[in-house]
Motif scaffolding. Structure first.
Motif, short mmCIF file in Angstrom:
data_model
loop_
_atom_site.label_atom_id
_atom_site.label_comp_id
_atom_site.label_asym_id
_atom_site.label_seq_id
_atom_site.Cartn_x
_atom_site.Cartn_y
_atom_site.Cartn_z
N PHE A 1 0.85 -1.19 0.00
CA PHE A 1 0.00 0.00 0.00
C PHE A 1 0.88 1.23 0.00
CE2 PHE A 1 -2.45 3.05 2.84
CZ PHE A 1 -3.31 3.49 1.85
N ASN A 2 0.55 2.21 -0.86
CA ASN A 2 1.25 3.49 -0.85
C ASN A 2 0.46 4.43 0.05
OD1 ASN A 2 2.58 5.89 -1.28
ND2 ASN A 2 2.66 5.68 -3.50
N LYS A 3 0.89 4.50 1.31
CA LYS A 3 0.17 5.31 2.31
C LYS A 3 0.38 6.79 2.05
CE LYS A 3 1.32 6.66 6.57
NZ LYS A 3 0.77 8.00 6.56
N PRO A 4 -0.71 7.53 1.84
CA PRO A 4 -0.57 8.97 1.65
C PRO A 4 -0.23 9.69 2.96
CG PRO A 4 -2.64 8.16 0.71
CD PRO A 4 -2.07 7.06 1.56
N TYR A 5 0.29 10.88 2.82
CA TYR A 5 0.54 11.77 3.95
C TYR A 5 -0.78 11.99 4.70
CZ TYR A 5 1.89 16.02 6.45
OH TYR A 5 2.15 16.96 7.42
N GLY A 6 -0.73 11.99 6.03
CA GLY A 6 -1.89 12.31 6.83
C GLY A 6 -2.81 11.15 7.16
N VAL A 7 -2.49 9.95 6.68
CA VAL A 7 -3.33 8.78 6.94
C VAL A 7 -2.78 8.04 8.16
CG1 VAL A 7 -4.12 6.56 6.03
CG2 VAL A 7 -4.01 8.56 4.52
N LEU A 8 -3.68 7.70 9.09
CA LEU A 8 -3.27 6.91 10.26
C LEU A 8 -2.97 5.48 9.83
CD1 LEU A 8 -5.80 7.96 13.05
CD2 LEU A 8 -3.40 8.57 12.87
N CYS A 9 -1.95 4.90 10.42
CA CYS A 9 -1.49 3.55 10.07
C CYS A 9 -2.24 2.50 10.89
CB CYS A 9 0.01 3.49 10.31
SG CYS A 9 0.79 2.12 9.50
N GLN A 10 -3.57 2.60 10.88
CA GLN A 10 -4.44 1.68 11.60
C GLN A 10 -5.80 1.70 10.92
OE1 GLN A 10 -3.70 3.82 15.20
NE2 GLN A 10 -5.71 4.81 15.18
N PHE A 11 -6.64 0.72 11.25
CA PHE A 11 -7.93 0.62 10.57
C PHE A 11 -9.05 1.39 11.26
CE2 PHE A 11 -5.81 -2.80 8.34
CZ PHE A 11 -6.33 -2.66 7.07
N SER A 12 -8.87 1.77 12.52
CA SER A 12 -9.92 2.51 13.20
C SER A 12 -9.39 3.85 13.68
CB SER A 12 -10.49 1.70 14.36
OG SER A 12 -9.44 1.29 15.21
N PRO A 13 -10.24 4.87 13.71
CA PRO A 13 -9.79 6.20 14.15
C PRO A 13 -9.50 6.20 15.65
CG PRO A 13 -12.14 6.21 13.65
CD PRO A 13 -11.63 4.85 13.31
N GLU A 14 -8.74 7.20 16.08
CA GLU A 14 -8.45 7.36 17.50
C GLU A 14 -9.75 7.75 18.21
OE1 GLU A 14 -5.60 6.95 19.14
OE2 GLU A 14 -4.41 6.48 17.36
N PRO A 15 -10.12 7.04 19.28
CA PRO A 15 -11.35 7.40 20.01
C PRO A 15 -11.24 8.82 20.57
CG PRO A 15 -10.33 5.40 20.92
CD PRO A 15 -9.42 5.94 19.87
N GLY A 16 -12.25 9.62 20.28
CA GLY A 16 -12.26 10.99 20.79
C GLY A 16 -11.34 11.95 20.07
N GLY A 17 -10.56 11.45 19.11
CA GLY A 17 -9.63 12.31 18.37
C GLY A 17 -10.32 12.98 17.19
N PRO A 18 -9.60 13.85 16.53
CA PRO A 18 -10.17 14.51 15.35
C PRO A 18 -10.40 13.49 14.24
CG PRO A 18 -7.83 15.02 15.54
CD PRO A 18 -8.22 14.24 16.77
N PRO A 19 -11.35 13.76 13.36
CA PRO A 19 -11.57 12.81 12.25
C PRO A 19 -10.34 12.75 11.35
CG PRO A 19 -13.04 14.72 12.07
CD PRO A 19 -12.22 14.90 13.31
N ARG A 20 -9.85 11.56 11.10
CA ARG A 20 -8.67 11.36 10.25
C ARG A 20 -8.92 10.17 9.34
NH1 ARG A 20 -5.23 15.10 11.79
NH2 ARG A 20 -4.61 15.35 13.93
N LEU A 21 -8.26 10.19 8.19
CA LEU A 21 -8.30 9.03 7.31
C LEU A 21 -7.51 7.90 7.94
CD1 LEU A 21 -7.75 10.70 3.81
CD2 LEU A 21 -9.88 9.74 4.72
N THR A 22 -8.00 6.67 7.75
CA THR A 22 -7.30 5.49 8.25
C THR A 22 -7.13 4.50 7.10
OG1 THR A 22 -9.28 4.23 8.81
CG2 THR A 22 -8.45 5.76 10.50
N LEU A 23 -6.48 3.40 7.37
CA LEU A 23 -6.30 2.36 6.35
C LEU A 23 -7.65 1.86 5.82
CD1 LEU A 23 -3.41 0.29 8.00
CD2 LEU A 23 -3.24 2.07 6.24
N ALA A 24 -8.68 1.87 6.67
CA ALA A 24 -10.00 1.41 6.25
C ALA A 24 -10.59 2.26 5.14
CB ALA A 24 -10.94 1.38 7.45
N ASP A 25 -10.14 3.50 5.00
CA ASP A 25 -10.62 4.37 3.93
C ASP A 25 -10.06 3.96 2.57
OD1 ASP A 25 -12.28 6.36 5.37
OD2 ASP A 25 -10.39 6.74 6.42
N PHE A 26 -9.05 3.09 2.56
CA PHE A 26 -8.38 2.70 1.32
C PHE A 26 -8.43 1.20 1.05
CE2 PHE A 26 -6.50 6.60 2.82
CZ PHE A 26 -6.45 7.38 1.67
N ILE A 27 -8.36 0.40 2.10
CA ILE A 27 -8.20 -1.05 1.94
C ILE A 27 -9.42 -1.77 2.50
CG2 ILE A 27 -6.77 -3.05 2.52
CD1 ILE A 27 -4.42 -1.02 2.79
#
Length: 180
Positions: A6-32
């Motif tokens: 996978f070519n991980k883009p800048y700003g994507v979290l290296c996990q499948f679920s977002p951080e609980p209570g954190g700001p909305p971020r792209l994760t691996l689940a958005d791509f794979i």
């Protein structure tokens, strides 16, 4: 056994679920969309490039565990001009707060033909930058960034190009493919 590059883009979290209570971020689940695979190693949110995912625990350990010393090659844009003294220091191993790194393969390179980063790296007319190819065989937290900073070359952009024999060749940011 599945192995995904996978070519991980800048700003994507290296996990499948977002951080609980954190700001909305792209994760691996958005791509794979492939259940049962997990990253073999990590890439920080502000790093880009090759991430391997697998459903095989043994393979995951062989790729990620520093005991196996799988070479990882990074293309690194740094602030400043890399001199021979700095390259020699990187090749010898750099003293960090958590100990001495293993020797790295380090060389100054021409700017690589990469995709544009979003957001772009801040350009400053008065501050030169250059590119390095850096290959390490361990994986301390934020190691490449800390190594370049320790020799006076702060990292501006970090792209993992290869892990062992696997490379990003032919993969655009956000794309993935299954291999062997």
């Amino acid at each position: 056994m599945a192995l995904i590059m996978f070519n991980k883009p800048y700003g994507v979290l290296c996990q499948f679920s977002p951080e609980p209570g954190g700001p909305p971020r792209l994760t691996l689940a958005d791509f794979i969309d492939r259940p049962g695979v997990y990253p073999a190693g990590r890439l920080d949110m502000d790093s880009e490039g090759l991430l391997l995912l697998t459903d095989d625990g043994r393979l995951q350990a062989r790729i990620a565990d520093p005991r196996y010393k799988a070479p990882k090659t990074y293309l690194v844009q740094v602030e400043g001009e890399a001199g021979e003294e700095q390259l020699v220091a990187l090749r010898a191993g750099v003293r960090l707060k958590d100990g001495l790194t293993l020797p790295a393969e380090a060389e100054a390179i021409d700017p690589p033909a990469l995709w544009p980063r979003d957001p772009p790296v801040r350009f400053r007319k008065t501050v030169p930058d250059c590119w390095l190819s850096l290959t390490i065989r361990e994986g301390k937290n934020r190691q490449v960034r800390r190594m370049t900073a320790a020799v006076g070359l702060p990292t501006l952009r970090l792209v993992r190009w290869a892990v062992g024999d696997w490379t990003l060749d032919g993969l655009a940011p956000g794309e993935w493919r299954e291999v062997g």
